[in-house]
Design a protein around this motif. Structure first.
Motif, short mmCIF file in Angstrom:
data_model
loop_
_atom_site.label_atom_id
_atom_site.label_comp_id
_atom_site.label_asym_id
_atom_site.label_seq_id
_atom_site.Cartn_x
_atom_site.Cartn_y
_atom_site.Cartn_z
N UNK A 98 0.84 -1.20 0.00
CA UNK A 98 0.00 0.00 0.00
C UNK A 98 0.87 1.25 0.00
N UNK A 99 0.53 2.26 -0.81
CA UNK A 99 1.24 3.53 -0.72
C UNK A 99 1.17 4.08 0.69
N UNK A 100 2.23 4.74 1.19
CA UNK A 100 2.23 5.26 2.56
C UNK A 100 1.04 6.18 2.87
N UNK A 101 0.63 7.00 1.90
CA UNK A 101 -0.48 7.91 2.16
C UNK A 101 -1.77 7.17 2.43
N UNK A 102 -2.10 6.19 1.59
CA UNK A 102 -3.31 5.40 1.79
C UNK A 102 -3.23 4.63 3.10
N UNK A 103 -2.06 4.06 3.39
CA UNK A 103 -1.90 3.29 4.63
C UNK A 103 -2.05 4.19 5.85
N UNK A 126 3.30 -3.82 3.45
CA UNK A 126 4.57 -3.25 3.01
C UNK A 126 4.29 -2.05 2.12
N UNK A 127 5.32 -1.26 1.83
CA UNK A 127 5.18 -0.08 0.97
C UNK A 127 5.87 -0.31 -0.37
N UNK A 128 5.29 0.20 -1.46
CA UNK A 128 5.92 0.06 -2.78
C UNK A 128 6.97 1.14 -2.98
N UNK A 129 7.75 1.00 -4.05
CA UNK A 129 8.75 2.02 -4.37
C UNK A 129 8.10 3.30 -4.87
N UNK A 130 6.99 3.18 -5.59
CA UNK A 130 6.20 4.33 -6.04
C UNK A 130 4.74 3.97 -5.86
N UNK A 131 3.82 4.96 -5.80
CA UNK A 131 2.41 4.65 -5.56
C UNK A 131 1.77 3.72 -6.59
N UNK A 132 2.31 3.65 -7.81
CA UNK A 132 1.70 2.80 -8.83
C UNK A 132 2.50 1.51 -9.08
N UNK A 133 3.55 1.29 -8.31
CA UNK A 133 4.41 0.13 -8.53
C UNK A 133 3.72 -1.17 -8.12
N UNK A 134 3.74 -2.17 -9.01
CA UNK A 134 3.16 -3.49 -8.73
C UNK A 134 4.14 -4.59 -9.12
N UNK A 135 5.43 -4.33 -8.96
CA UNK A 135 6.44 -5.25 -9.48
C UNK A 135 6.96 -6.25 -8.46
N UNK A 136 6.70 -6.04 -7.17
CA UNK A 136 7.28 -6.91 -6.14
C UNK A 136 6.61 -8.29 -6.17
N UNK A 193 3.51 13.70 -7.40
CA UNK A 193 4.03 13.03 -8.59
C UNK A 193 4.35 14.01 -9.73
N UNK A 194 3.39 14.88 -10.09
CA UNK A 194 3.63 15.83 -11.17
C UNK A 194 2.73 17.05 -10.98
N UNK A 195 2.69 17.93 -11.97
CA UNK A 195 1.92 19.17 -11.86
C UNK A 195 0.49 19.04 -12.36
N UNK A 217 7.32 19.10 -5.64
CA UNK A 217 6.71 17.83 -6.05
C UNK A 217 7.12 16.75 -5.03
N UNK A 218 6.14 16.01 -4.53
CA UNK A 218 6.38 14.93 -3.57
C UNK A 218 6.06 13.59 -4.23
N UNK A 219 6.66 12.52 -3.72
CA UNK A 219 6.48 11.20 -4.31
C UNK A 219 5.25 10.48 -3.80
N UNK A 220 4.65 10.95 -2.69
CA UNK A 220 3.51 10.24 -2.12
C UNK A 220 2.58 11.22 -1.42
N UNK A 221 1.29 10.85 -1.34
CA UNK A 221 0.29 11.71 -0.72
C UNK A 221 0.59 11.98 0.74
N UNK A 222 1.21 11.03 1.43
CA UNK A 222 1.55 11.22 2.85
C UNK A 222 2.47 12.41 3.02
N UNK A 223 3.48 12.53 2.15
CA UNK A 223 4.42 13.64 2.24
C UNK A 223 3.71 14.96 1.94
N UNK A 224 2.87 14.96 0.90
CA UNK A 224 2.15 16.18 0.52
C UNK A 224 1.28 16.67 1.67
#
Length: 306
Positions: A98-103, A126-136, A193-195, A217-224
């Motif tokens: 789960x992305x940190x913000x959602x968690x 666990x947390x992903x590397x990016x909010x849309x990452x599904x590779x683990x 993520x972007x503008x 620009x922040x990588x996750x909603x939790x940081x924002x």
């Protein structure tokens, strides 16, 4: 009055929760025309309108929303009754990303209820590397943020988002108030993520000449949201992650304009893992819990500037 059909009730619940006939049809494995037919049949049974035309789409009426909330509670009770009966039989490890913000702002406040229903499940978050990452490969189920474009995977949308600016009350005071959209020219904008979210919102609010491509620009909603609550700038909040902070007064909503986001939160899983009983029960549980969050009750304390 005869009893409504269960299929019709589930159709209404899915449309109210997902905000779209097409998405409801996908979730229930029906055609959009079948969903529309079920809702029309339900309206005839009840004697009042549940939906109304809105451009080329439909939306739930006020009376329909109230009825849909009651029906969701009924369906959730039916689901919970079944879970109490079979919860002891569902077991195994369930590793969720789960992305940190959602968690932080939702999952961690509700996950103990799932563990109570399914005590034999070994739950890992666990947390992903990016909010849309599904590779683990070790993850059984991803809660991912994006536009639903994860090819060759089982994808279900769990919540639609509406965006609107939010900021801390202390920042509003420091700026001498946010009296108009022009005040945003002097504010630090916070982005995820972007503008794009700010760019779309400013165009919708009637202020396309205000520069959106500035700020942090922040990588996750939790940081924002953490930076926003700390008074560092104005962020684009949403009806899922910002609701509690708005209710508690840690954030305020200075403008009334809201936009439908092209992004949302999805459940994403490998095709084979998606059929595991432990993945199925968690998927149903989280969808039932998120019902009703797709629309934010307007904040009565906002300054209606847009």
């Amino acid at each position: 009055m005869r009893y409504p059909s269960m299929t019709a009730l589930r159709a209404l619940d899915a449309v109210a929760r997902l905000g779209s006939v097409a998405e409801a049809a996908s979730e229930l494995n029906l055609t959009p025309s079948a969903i529309s037919h079920q809702i029309k049949s339900l309206e005839q049974t009840l004697g009042f309108a549940l939906t109304e035309r809105h451009g080329r789409n439909i939306r739930i009426t006020y009376q329909g929303e109230r009825y849909a909330r009651d029906i969701h509670l009924l369906l959730a009770s039916i689901l919970e009754a079944g879970q109490r009966s079979d919860g002891q039989h569902i077991s195994g490890r369930l590793r969720i990303s789960s992305p940190p913000g959602f968690a932080t702002y939702w999952l961690c406040a509700h996950v103990a209820e799932f563990q109570t229903l399914y005590p034999q499940v070994e739950l890992q978050l666990v947390s992903p590397r990016t909010p849309r990452d599904t590779s683990e490969s070790s993850v059984d189920l991803f809660i991912a943020y994006g536009m639903g474009d994860w090819p060759n995977q089982h994808v279900q949308k769990i919540v639609s988002l509406r965006y609107f600016p939010v900021c801390s009350p202390s920042l509003v005071n420091a700026m001498g108030g946010l009296n108009s959209l022009d005040s945003l020219r002097h504010a630090l904008l916070l982005h995820m993520i972007d503008y794009s979210d700010w760019r779309v919102w400013l165009a919708e609010a009637g202020a396309p000449n205000i520069e959106a491509e500035r700020g942090i620009i922040f990588a996750d909603a939790h940081f924002v949201q953490s930076a926003c609550i700390a008074g560092q700038g104005i962020a684009m909040g949403d009806n899922l992650l910002s609701g509690e902070a708005l209710a508690q007064g840690r954030l305020v909503k200075p403008f009334s304009t809201e936009i439908e986001s092209s992004r949302g939160y999805y459940l994403v899983a490998d095709m084979l893992k998606a059929e595991r009983p432990v993945v199925l029960v968690f998927s149903e549980w989280i969808k039932s819990q998120l019902q009703g969050i797709t629309r934010l009750v307007p904040d009565p304390g906002h300054t209606d500037n847009a």
